[in-house]
Design a protein around this motif. Structure first.
Motif, PDB file in Angstrom:
ATOM      1  N   ILE A  74       0.693  -1.399  -0.184  1.00 21.47           N
ATOM      2  CA  ILE A  74       0.133  -0.089   0.214  1.00 21.47           C
ATOM      3  C   ILE A  74       0.730   0.975   0.160  1.00 21.47           C
ATOM      4  O   ILE A  74       0.231   2.556   0.162  1.00 21.47           O
ATOM      5  N   ARG A  75       2.158   0.768   0.138  1.00 18.32           N
ATOM      6  CA  ARG A  75       3.085   2.218  -0.264  1.00 18.32           C
ATOM      7  C   ARG A  75       3.180   2.273  -1.414  1.00 18.32           C
ATOM      8  O   ARG A  75       3.961   1.434  -2.482  1.00 18.32           O
ATOM      9  N   PRO A  76       3.096   3.593  -2.079  1.00 17.06           N
ATOM     10  CA  PRO A  76       3.887   3.777  -3.688  1.00 17.06           C
ATOM     11  C   PRO A  76       5.622   3.620  -3.443  1.00 17.06           C
ATOM     12  O   PRO A  76       6.099   4.088  -2.971  1.00 17.06           O
ATOM     13  N   VAL A  77       5.458   2.943  -4.778  1.00 16.65           N
ATOM     14  CA  VAL A  77       7.056   2.376  -5.310  1.00 16.65           C
ATOM     15  C   VAL A  77       7.735   3.186  -6.976  1.00 16.65           C
ATOM     16  O   VAL A  77       6.402   3.235  -7.580  1.00 16.65           O
ATOM     17  N   PHE A  78       8.983   3.549  -6.546  1.00 12.65           N
ATOM     18  CA  PHE A  78       9.345   3.796  -7.706  1.00 12.65           C
ATOM     19  C   PHE A  78      10.614   3.224  -7.963  1.00 12.65           C
ATOM     20  O   PHE A  78      11.005   3.111  -7.158  1.00 12.65           O
ATOM     21  N   ASP A  79      10.275   2.462  -9.261  1.00  7.91           N
ATOM     22  CA  ASP A  79      10.914   1.897  -9.789  1.00  7.91           C
ATOM     23  C   ASP A  79      11.779   2.431 -11.178  1.00  7.91           C
ATOM     24  O   ASP A  79      12.094   2.585 -11.485  1.00  7.91           O
ATOM     25  N   VAL A  80      13.477   1.988 -10.987  1.00 10.17           N
ATOM     26  CA  VAL A  80      14.313   2.496 -11.290  1.00 10.17           C
ATOM     27  C   VAL A  80      15.225   1.182 -12.185  1.00 10.17           C
ATOM     28  O   VAL A  80      15.766   0.815 -11.359  1.00 10.17           O
ATOM     29  N   HIS A  81      15.182   0.673 -13.662  1.00  8.70           N
ATOM     30  CA  HIS A  81      16.016  -0.274 -13.778  1.00  8.70           C
ATOM     31  C   HIS A  81      17.216  -0.092 -14.241  1.00  8.70           C
ATOM     32  O   HIS A  81      17.459   1.027 -14.649  1.00  8.70           O
ATOM     33  N   ALA A  82      17.936  -1.022 -14.058  1.00  8.81           N
ATOM     34  CA  ALA A  82      19.414  -0.914 -15.022  1.00  8.81           C
ATOM     35  C   ALA A  82      20.075  -2.618 -15.229  1.00  8.81           C
ATOM     36  O   ALA A  82      19.206  -2.771 -14.563  1.00  8.81           O
ATOM     37  N   ASP A  83      21.424  -2.356 -16.174  1.00  5.30           N
ATOM     38  CA  ASP A  83      21.394  -3.431 -16.273  1.00  5.30           C
ATOM     39  C   ASP A  83      23.124  -3.605 -16.250  1.00  5.30           C
ATOM     40  O   ASP A  83      23.271  -2.540 -16.308  1.00  5.30           O
ATOM     41  N   VAL A  84      23.766  -4.495 -16.194  1.00  9.28           N
ATOM     42  CA  VAL A  84      25.153  -4.459 -15.582  1.00  9.28           C
ATOM     43  C   VAL A  84      25.795  -5.337 -16.776  1.00  9.28           C
ATOM     44  O   VAL A  84      25.429  -6.231 -17.463  1.00  9.28           O
ATOM     45  N   GLN A  85      26.797  -4.319 -17.666  1.00  8.68           N
ATOM     46  CA  GLN A  85      27.630  -5.024 -18.813  1.00  8.68           C
ATOM     47  C   GLN A  85      28.949  -5.289 -18.566  1.00  8.68           C
ATOM     48  O   GLN A  85      29.095  -3.941 -17.364  1.00  8.68           O
TER      49      GLN A  85
END
Length: 274
Positions: A45-56
């Motif tokens: 019930i809490r707002p979440v902001f997702d930050v997507h990243a990848d490792v290369q």
């Protein structure tokens, strides 16, 4: 015009009720325009902001350590009730690591208890397991030598190496106990066990090492995925084989003592032979 007067009174009462509702609503919320995210997510019930990243070009573990350091350094103040956490594949990797490390510790403990029941002794299983630290050291040495990062396949290879190392040590210790039962001293029994079990131990370890070399090279598509497993097995067996043939018999000589009834045993054998 009572109807008109009544209608006017009703209209004024309706406006008064609407004003009261408006004031009540304004005390609880505010109206306005502002920019909001187009897509929002919630967790508990809490707002979440997702930050997507990848490792290369590097491993996930070292990248996650640096990201954790940055998050810890730039953590929002506590009064804002904002928390920044690292999840995704990193969370899965850490759960796998904790599970495999716990599995290795549990496997060593269960092997020790099983050997205690088998040998009817607390010292002999300890002598058998003295080769396991050498296997772990060989795994770390090989991973460092080949610049291979610690991963789940490498830990699986470590489990395989521990099992094979224990089996080879059991061969040596069992034969040394047989020689002591026949009347040999701990020194003679340990030396005889190391020399007699030299060929079986070398054949077992050599066959496993030779079979893992193609996998350790990581040739072909997707070969790098299973290469850490083979490299861990090869490095662990190289050190563990030395420990099984040299260190384990030495510790058997130091930790075991000749039975007190050895002279009586020798006299009984001489009477039977005569």
């Amino acid at each position: 015009m009572p109807v008109a007067a009544g209608a006017g009174a009703g209209t004024r009462a309706g406006k008064r009720g609407a004003d009261e509702e408006g004031r009540l609503l304004m005390s609880m919320s505010s109206f306005g325009r502002r920019n909001v995210p187009l897509v929002t997510s919630q967790l508990n019930i809490r707002p979440v902001f997702d930050v997507h990243a990848d490792v290369q070009g590097r491993d996930l573990y070292s990248a996650s350590k640096e990201i954790d350091a940055v998050i810890k350094k730039n953590q929002p103040p506590a009064e804002k009730a904002i928390h920044v956490t690292l999840s995704g594949q990193v969370e899965t990797m850490r759960e796998s690591y904790s599970g495999l490390f716990s599995g290795i510790a549990l496997a060593v403990a269960l092997i020790y208890l099983f050997l205690v029941i088998n040998f009817q002794s607390w010292i002999d299983p300890l002598i058998v397991l003295l080769a396991v630290p050498f296997a772990l050291g060989g795994v770390l040495w090989m991973l460092f030598l080949t610049q291979t990062h610690l991963s789940v396949p490498a830990l699986m290879g470590t489990l395989m190496c521990i099992g094979l190392t224990t089996a080879n040590s059991i061969l040596v210790v069992s034969f040394a106990k047989q020689r002591m039962s026949a009347g040999d001293s701990p020194l003679v029994a340990a030396a005889t066990a190391g020399f007699t079990r030299l060929r079986p131990v070398l054949m077992t370890a050599g066959a496993m090492i030779m079979g893992m070399i193609p996998m350790a090279l990581g040739v072909g598509e997707g070969g790098e995925q299973n290469a850490p497993l083979a490299r861990a097995v090869i490095g662990g067996l190289l050190f563990a084989t030395f420990a099984t043939l040299i260190f384990v018999p030495t510790m058997f000589r130091l930790l075991r003592r000749a039975p007190r009834n050895a002279p009586e045993h020798f006299s009984t054998l001489s009477k039977v032979t005569t």
